[in-house]
Scaffold this motif. Sequence first.
Motif, PDB file in Angstrom:
ATOM      1  N   CYS A 141       0.825  -1.217   0.000  1.00  0.00           N
ATOM      2  CA  CYS A 141       0.000   0.000   0.000  1.00  0.00           C
ATOM      3  C   CYS A 141       0.859   1.268   0.000  1.00  0.00           C
ATOM      4  CB  CYS A 141      -0.914  -0.013   1.216  1.00  0.00           C
ATOM      5  SG  CYS A 141      -1.879   1.479   1.432  1.00  0.00           S
ATOM      6  N   CYS A 191      -6.950   0.206  -7.010  1.00  0.00           N
ATOM      7  CA  CYS A 191      -5.710   0.230  -6.213  1.00  0.00           C
ATOM      8  C   CYS A 191      -4.488   0.243  -7.134  1.00  0.00           C
ATOM      9  CB  CYS A 191      -5.655  -0.966  -5.280  1.00  0.00           C
ATOM     10  SG  CYS A 191      -4.086  -1.050  -4.385  1.00  0.00           S
ATOM     11  N   CYS A 232      -8.857   3.572  -2.652  1.00  0.00           N
ATOM     12  CA  CYS A 232      -9.810   2.521  -2.253  1.00  0.00           C
ATOM     13  C   CYS A 232     -10.958   3.098  -1.428  1.00  0.00           C
ATOM     14  CB  CYS A 232      -9.100   1.390  -1.515  1.00  0.00           C
ATOM     15  SG  CYS A 232      -8.152   1.907  -0.071  1.00  0.00           S
TER      16      CYS A 232
HETATM   17  S1  SF4 Z   1      -5.943   2.052  -3.107  1.00  0.00           S
HETATM   18 FE1  SF4 Z   1      -5.978   1.791  -0.874  1.00  0.00          FE
HETATM   19  S2  SF4 Z   1      -4.841  -0.097  -0.539  1.00  0.00           S
HETATM   20 FE2  SF4 Z   1      -4.325   0.552  -2.621  1.00  0.00          FE
HETATM   21  S3  SF4 Z   1      -2.479   1.794  -2.382  1.00  0.00           S
HETATM   22 FE3  SF4 Z   1      -4.194   3.207  -2.303  1.00  0.00          FE
HETATM   23  S4  SF4 Z   1      -4.651   3.408  -0.087  1.00  0.00           S
HETATM   24 FE4  SF4 Z   1      -3.382   1.573  -0.338  1.00  0.00          FE
END
Ligand code: SF4
Lengths: 470, 226
Positions: free
Chosen positions: A313, A373, A319
Amino acid sequence: MTLTSPQFKDNARAALADAQLQRALSKGLGFVERRRLAAERLPEFEALRDGARDIKNHTLAHLDLYLEAYEARVIAAGGQLHFAVTAEEARAIVVDICRKVCAKTVTKGKTMIAEEIGLNDFLEQNGIQPVETDLGEYLIQIRHEMPSHIIAPAIHLNKDQVEADFRRVHSHLPKDRNLAEPQTLLTEARGVLRERFLSADVGITGANFLVAETGTSIIVTNEGNGDLTQTLPKIHIVLATIEKLVPTLEDVSTLLRVLARSATGQDMSVYTTLSTGPRRPDDPDGPSEYHVVILDNGRSSMLGGGFAEMLRCIRCGACMNYCPVFNAIGGHAYGSVYPGPMGAVLTPALVGIDKAGHLPNASMFCGRCEEVCPVRIPLPRMMRAWREREFERHLSPATVRSGLKFWSFFAKRPALYGLVTALASRLLWLFGRSAGRFRRLPFAGGWTRHRDFPAPQGATFQAQWRRRRN
Amino acid sequence: MSARDLIFGSIRRSLGVSGKEAPRRKTVGDRLAQHPAGLVPARGQLAAKERLALFRTMVEAASGSIDEIADVADVPSAIAAFLRAHNLPMAVRRGGDPRLAALPWERERTLEVSVGRSDGKDVVAVSHAFGAVAESGTLMLVSGPDNPTTLNFLPDTHVVVLDAKDVAGDYETLWQRLREKFGDRLMPRTVNLITGPSRSADIEQTLILGAHGPRRLHVMVVGKSE
Ligand code: SF4
């Protein structure tokens, strides 16, 4: 941090009834549309996401060696590296550094790690005043709240709330001043914080990346607050966790190409700053000491296990921006530092599934988080894995468990299952056919309290299926 | 056991490694030494002329402004004209960078030029960029005896002088130039990548320029690209 994840259900109910919060959320997150446009503008975006995922996987698989390399470069550049296994250790290291220079005030750039270890309260207990300088973080600091979003910490507030807080806290300014617009509010915050920047003894920032090749820490901001925080005081402390490591500057490029696009829909954030060691002998400015605190706090034991992928992450927030549950209840209801889908996976790993068991259940498994993501973390799959663990450890409520047991008794006996469901639907049809629906049903109050239950129309699915196949 | 040893021990236990495996060490050593580039978007690989055009577009998309100046000797008068046009005081603070020191400042009699770091009272700063990245309209500035970092953040208006030939297509090119200038695996204290003026959207998601850093970013591209 005070964890209220165990009360998630009550939190969520309160959030849905909170008029101010719902007003703020009703605007929708502008990030969603901007991310879509940014991704469309760059034909290579999907391929870059694969590259970003692979870089993170490679680094995590060799984390011990990259950490060693990074350590050597930090020291060679004149920096000081401190390791902390737990939050308590990290807090103690920071306070020690502050004490050595008799620091009275500390400015802070945005760092989620400081939130994770509850640094502000601890500094205050030790007579050191922390000043948040990211506008959003400043707003929640003066309200004594937690961030409600990892990149937009004050997304839950409306401007009239901000105005009221500024009038309360900036009591040295004229009472009749105009604070009606976001612009005037920002100008006031800029003025107040400028003083704090110039008088701080220590500046604390987080790090988006740590570069093993050069011993560099990198912060990414839009306001420039992180830069003033780390440039003006005598001492710069970087708080970072082990999974921030990346091998080389080239790897940083790939990650930068997906980070801002996924977060705010910018092609690049305004300020990406690489810091290596303290100021050099002839430099006219910059800190004379550079410290990096490397925190583990449970992450090393996630490596190689079922939740290791969560360590990819990069904290972009996509997300949660795309999560229908987050959009309905905001970030505070999750009751932990990390909200939304990434928090639902990370928080149980950090604080235990016994305390955070509700979080992986706060999902409809629509899969949008995984779709956006940038490092392709399979968030829904990992939430499901937490649910299974929760079940195995008998942590799910008795009613859920006995309900499932009841169902599995029949599910394992197909003939009986067919008989009972046929009977039940026949019965429901008999009682419900006039209205076509039930407003109340015994044992199904959880459903009928909020919506009607439709009366069955004809035979069961299995019976229809059998008929159709013949 | 120290915290350091505990963390390394725990990482290695989880990964099931000892840290002494020769193939792993070689993989890591090679990657650090060779720093292979990943995928570079097509827009980061344009020829000189299109590259400069893209750089301009991206600076403006990030709310910066940009001027092209053929002759480096005209930079002081271009700065003076910029200040007048924006109703700014005729005073700038700059670093001691030789490329800035060599400019004919004396031609602009009304322009007051001081040299050194900023204490927060300067309204306009002038810096010289190390390079720029066309793919995102990003400037790269590096700290050093003649290039104070405070000039990039404290003044309200930031004017950045940039040699046209230093506009690269991608970040990768500039990392390589950093290595050439400072040595492999060595970096100046601060490398600032700057894309547009400072901003915040923390109040009701309303985007406002000039949060803590400069409200205005003006780029002056000097000379020809090749
Ligand atoms: S979408 Fe959510 S899980 Fe993926 S990198 Fe971004 S913060 Fe992290």
